[in-house]
Design a protein around this motif. Structure first.
Motif, PDB file in Angstrom:
ATOM      1  N   HIS A  89       2.098 -29.650  -6.072  1.00  9.26           N
ATOM      2  CA  HIS A  89       2.757 -29.393  -7.341  1.00  9.26           C
ATOM      3  C   HIS A  89       2.960 -27.885  -7.558  1.00  9.26           C
ATOM      4  O   HIS A  89       3.911 -27.434  -8.174  1.00  9.26           O
ATOM      5  CB  HIS A  89       1.841 -29.917  -8.446  1.00  9.26           C
ATOM      6  N   GLU A  90       2.001 -27.117  -7.055  1.00 11.50           N
ATOM      7  CA  GLU A  90       1.923 -25.679  -7.340  1.00 11.50           C
ATOM      8  C   GLU A  90       2.471 -24.805  -6.222  1.00 11.50           C
ATOM      9  O   GLU A  90       3.056 -23.761  -6.469  1.00 11.50           O
ATOM     10  CB  GLU A  90       0.436 -25.278  -7.533  1.00 11.50           C
ATOM     11  N   ILE A  91       2.210 -25.246  -4.980  1.00 12.45           N
ATOM     12  CA  ILE A  91       2.594 -24.430  -3.824  1.00 12.45           C
ATOM     13  C   ILE A  91       3.546 -25.234  -2.954  1.00 12.45           C
ATOM     14  O   ILE A  91       3.216 -26.336  -2.517  1.00 12.45           O
ATOM     15  CB  ILE A  91       1.354 -24.027  -2.991  1.00 12.45           C
ATOM     16  N   GLN A  92       4.729 -24.684  -2.698  1.00  8.60           N
ATOM     17  CA  GLN A  92       5.729 -25.376  -1.909  1.00  8.60           C
ATOM     18  C   GLN A  92       6.173 -24.511  -0.735  1.00  8.60           C
ATOM     19  O   GLN A  92       5.732 -23.369  -0.592  1.00  8.60           O
ATOM     20  CB  GLN A  92       6.926 -25.726  -2.795  1.00  8.60           C
ATOM     21  N   PRO A 115      10.026 -36.357  -4.214  1.00  4.13           N
ATOM     22  CA  PRO A 115       8.823 -35.748  -4.838  1.00  4.13           C
ATOM     23  C   PRO A 115       8.657 -36.141  -6.302  1.00  4.13           C
ATOM     24  O   PRO A 115       7.534 -36.183  -6.813  1.00  4.13           O
ATOM     25  CB  PRO A 115       9.069 -34.240  -4.703  1.00  4.13           C
ATOM     26  N   LEU A 116       9.772 -36.460  -6.969  1.00  2.00           N
ATOM     27  CA  LEU A 116       9.701 -36.804  -8.399  1.00  2.00           C
ATOM     28  C   LEU A 116       9.114 -38.196  -8.602  1.00  2.00           C
ATOM     29  O   LEU A 116       8.295 -38.412  -9.492  1.00  2.00           O
ATOM     30  CB  LEU A 116      11.105 -36.739  -9.021  1.00  2.00           C
ATOM     31  N   ALA A 125      15.000 -39.860 -15.955  1.00  2.00           N
ATOM     32  CA  ALA A 125      14.542 -38.471 -15.989  1.00  2.00           C
ATOM     33  C   ALA A 125      14.729 -37.838 -14.609  1.00  2.00           C
ATOM     34  O   ALA A 125      15.122 -36.665 -14.500  1.00  2.00           O
ATOM     35  CB  ALA A 125      13.087 -38.409 -16.407  1.00  2.00           C
ATOM     36  N   ALA A 126      14.475 -38.627 -13.546  1.00  5.53           N
ATOM     37  CA  ALA A 126      14.626 -38.113 -12.182  1.00  5.53           C
ATOM     38  C   ALA A 126      16.082 -37.761 -11.907  1.00  5.53           C
ATOM     39  O   ALA A 126      16.383 -36.710 -11.333  1.00  5.53           O
ATOM     40  CB  ALA A 126      14.107 -39.133 -11.178  1.00  5.53           C
ATOM     41  N   ASN A 127      17.014 -38.637 -12.331  1.00  8.36           N
ATOM     42  CA  ASN A 127      18.441 -38.346 -12.137  1.00  8.36           C
ATOM     43  C   ASN A 127      18.844 -37.053 -12.829  1.00  8.36           C
ATOM     44  O   ASN A 127      19.600 -36.240 -12.286  1.00  8.36           O
ATOM     45  CB  ASN A 127      19.310 -39.489 -12.695  1.00  8.36           C
ATOM     46  N   LYS A 128      18.310 -36.858 -14.022  1.00  7.86           N
ATOM     47  CA  LYS A 128      18.629 -35.664 -14.788  1.00  7.86           C
ATOM     48  C   LYS A 128      18.082 -34.428 -14.046  1.00  7.86           C
ATOM     49  O   LYS A 128      18.757 -33.411 -13.938  1.00  7.86           O
ATOM     50  CB  LYS A 128      17.994 -35.791 -16.177  1.00  7.86           C
ATOM     51  N   ARG A 129      16.859 -34.578 -13.526  1.00 13.60           N
ATOM     52  CA  ARG A 129      16.222 -33.469 -12.805  1.00 13.60           C
ATOM     53  C   ARG A 129      17.011 -33.129 -11.538  1.00 13.60           C
ATOM     54  O   ARG A 129      17.170 -31.960 -11.204  1.00 13.60           O
ATOM     55  CB  ARG A 129      14.768 -33.852 -12.469  1.00 13.60           C
ATOM     56  N   VAL A 130      17.508 -34.143 -10.818  1.00  9.65           N
ATOM     57  CA  VAL A 130      18.297 -33.895  -9.605  1.00  9.65           C
ATOM     58  C   VAL A 130      19.543 -33.077  -9.952  1.00  9.65           C
ATOM     59  O   VAL A 130      19.876 -32.104  -9.266  1.00  9.65           O
ATOM     60  CB  VAL A 130      18.678 -35.226  -8.903  1.00  9.65           C
ATOM     61  N   ALA A 164      12.118 -27.805  -2.768  1.00  8.30           N
ATOM     62  CA  ALA A 164      10.894 -27.036  -3.024  1.00  8.30           C
ATOM     63  C   ALA A 164      10.692 -26.818  -4.524  1.00  8.30           C
ATOM     64  O   ALA A 164       9.565 -26.769  -5.012  1.00  8.30           O
ATOM     65  CB  ALA A 164      10.951 -25.702  -2.287  1.00  8.30           C
ATOM     66  N   LEU A 165      11.803 -26.710  -5.269  1.00  6.86           N
ATOM     67  CA  LEU A 165      11.712 -26.418  -6.709  1.00  6.86           C
ATOM     68  C   LEU A 165      11.442 -27.649  -7.562  1.00  6.86           C
ATOM     69  O   LEU A 165      11.109 -27.528  -8.749  1.00  6.86           O
ATOM     70  CB  LEU A 165      13.029 -25.792  -7.193  1.00  6.86           C
ATOM     71  N   ALA A 166      11.591 -28.848  -6.946  1.00  7.08           N
ATOM     72  CA  ALA A 166      11.601 -30.091  -7.732  1.00  7.08           C
ATOM     73  C   ALA A 166      10.425 -30.204  -8.693  1.00  7.08           C
ATOM     74  O   ALA A 166      10.585 -30.604  -9.840  1.00  7.08           O
ATOM     75  CB  ALA A 166      11.646 -31.297  -6.801  1.00  7.08           C
ATOM     76  N   LEU A 167       9.233 -29.836  -8.234  1.00  3.67           N
ATOM     77  CA  LEU A 167       8.052 -30.026  -9.074  1.00  3.67           C
ATOM     78  C   LEU A 167       7.665 -28.758  -9.825  1.00  3.67           C
ATOM     79  O   LEU A 167       6.562 -28.647 -10.352  1.00  3.67           O
ATOM     80  CB  LEU A 167       6.875 -30.515  -8.216  1.00  3.67           C
ATOM     81  N   ASP A 168       8.588 -27.794  -9.860  1.00  2.00           N
ATOM     82  CA  ASP A 168       8.358 -26.576 -10.620  1.00  2.00           C
ATOM     83  C   ASP A 168       7.118 -25.812 -10.134  1.00  2.00           C
ATOM     84  O   ASP A 168       6.184 -25.545 -10.909  1.00  2.00           O
ATOM     85  CB  ASP A 168       8.173 -26.953 -12.103  1.00  2.00           C
ATOM     86  N   PRO A 169       7.097 -25.436  -8.843  1.00  2.00           N
ATOM     87  CA  PRO A 169       5.915 -24.784  -8.274  1.00  2.00           C
ATOM     88  C   PRO A 169       5.766 -23.349  -8.798  1.00  2.00           C
ATOM     89  O   PRO A 169       6.712 -22.779  -9.333  1.00  2.00           O
ATOM     90  CB  PRO A 169       6.226 -24.754  -6.782  1.00  2.00           C
ATOM     91  N   LYS A 170       4.566 -22.789  -8.601  1.00  3.73           N
ATOM     92  CA  LYS A 170       4.326 -21.403  -9.001  1.00  3.73           C
ATOM     93  C   LYS A 170       4.466 -20.455  -7.813  1.00  3.73           C
ATOM     94  O   LYS A 170       4.596 -19.249  -7.977  1.00  3.73           O
ATOM     95  CB  LYS A 170       2.907 -21.261  -9.575  1.00  3.73           C
TER      96      LYS A 170
END
Ligand SMILES: Nc1ncnc2c1ncn2[C@@H]1O[C@H](COP(=O)(O)OP(=O)(O)OP(=O)(O)O)[C@@H](O)[C@H]1O
Ligand SMILES: [Mg+2]
Length: 286
Positions: A89-92, A115-116, A125-130, A164-170
């Motif tokens: 979730h944090e590191i991609q 990943p979602l 929500a997943a479609n919106k995120r894509v 890589a960005l899908a889960l909003d990593p740090k």
């Protein structure tokens, strides 16, 4: 004091011996560096210096035999599989070669949704995120229904970045992500990395053998040589006025587009190589 996102301290990576009586191979020999939130740390060095190995040690993919790797204060070098799943979730990661890192039989939508849904996100929500992710990497929405092979190398790398960005990593470990691209595509993808960082505050460990790429992107730069960091500090300082002879050589090898600077650079390089070789260079042998 600035908060630290990732703290690598005295890390040693040893690959197990291959064959009878062989010794383990020490690919990383006690390396320390840290990454702050929202920062780009460039990791540069010649082939075989250990850049990928260090990146993989952050991802839990290399045999760390010494030192510590802390993410937000928590030791992760010995993380269990379950802890690794949480950390994803944090590191991609974004690799050099999107041909092999993207499943060729999945559409972009499936690649980005995976990943979602693992995170139990609802279909809608997943479609919106894509759609959001495609916007972020500047790909059209109809890209969702295409396969990886139906894109250019640069576009494919955009897909890998979106995943890589899908889960909003740090933090994203970027291992030579622009090295396989031609120069103009390289420049556009580098701009995308910068733009995404400005928008999301993600930090990068940006690995490249190319000092020019690292110089363009990094706040701080570490130079690796034979499994050790020989120079570490402010990006501008390290890439324009390096102190270590190895970095100086790397800098001299990096091409500079401006002809005046190129001429000066050539003169500097000759001085560094020694007068002895000047004639060879002029005769085109070096
Ligand atoms: N799985 C492995 N088993 C044994 N040795 C390995 C393994 N992976 C890497 N090495 C060795 O570790 C050293 C560092 O390799 P690494 O891939 O980290 O270098 P690099 O700096 O990323 O090089 P490049 O710029 O070519 O990608 C090399 O000598 C390599 O042969
Ligand atoms: Mg590598």
């Amino acid at each position: 004091m600035t908060e630290t996102l990732l703290d690598i301290k005295d890390v040693v990576v040893e690959y197990p011996p291959k064959g009878f009586r062989a010794k383990p191979f020490k690919a990383i020999k006690g390396v320390s560096l840290d990454i702050r939130p929202g920062e780009t740390v460039g990791l540069v060095g010649e082939s075989g210096s250990g850049k990928t190995t260090l990146g993989r040690s952050v991802l839990g993919l290399a045999p760390v035999t010494g030192g510590s790797i802390k993410y937000r204060g928590q030791e992760i070098s010995n993380a269990t599989r379950a802890q690794r799943r949480e950390l994803s979730h944090e590191i991609q990661v974004v690799f050099q070669d999107p041909y092999t890192s993207l499943n060729p039989s999945m559409t972009i939508e499936q690649i980005l949704t995976e990943p979602l849904t693992v995170r139990k996100m609802e279909r809608q929500a997943a479609n919106k995120r894509v759609a959001e992710l495609l916007d972020q990497v500047r790909l059209p929405h109809d890209a969702a229904h295409r396969l990886p092979r139906e894109f250019s190398g640069g576009q494919r790398q955009r897909v890998a970045i979106a995943r890589a960005l899908a889960l909003d990593p740090k933090l994203i470990v970027c291992d030579e992500p622009v090295s396989a691209l031609d120069l103009s595509t390289q420049a556009r993808v580098m701009e995308l990395f910068i733009e995404i960082q400005e928008r999301t505050g993600v930090a990068y460990l940006f690995i490249s053998h190319d000092l020019a790429v690292v110089r363009h992107l990094s706040h701080r730069v570490a130079v690796m040589y034979h499994g050790e960091i020989v120079e570490w500090g402010d990006g501008g300082q390290v890439t324009s006025a390096p102190e270590h002879p190895y970095t100086q050589r790397l800098l001299m090898a990096a091409p500079i587009p401006d002809p005046d600077r190129q001429a000066k650079h050539r003169a500097d390089r000759l001085r560094l190589l020694g007068i002895q070789r000047e004639q060879d260079v002029q005769a085109g042998f070096a």
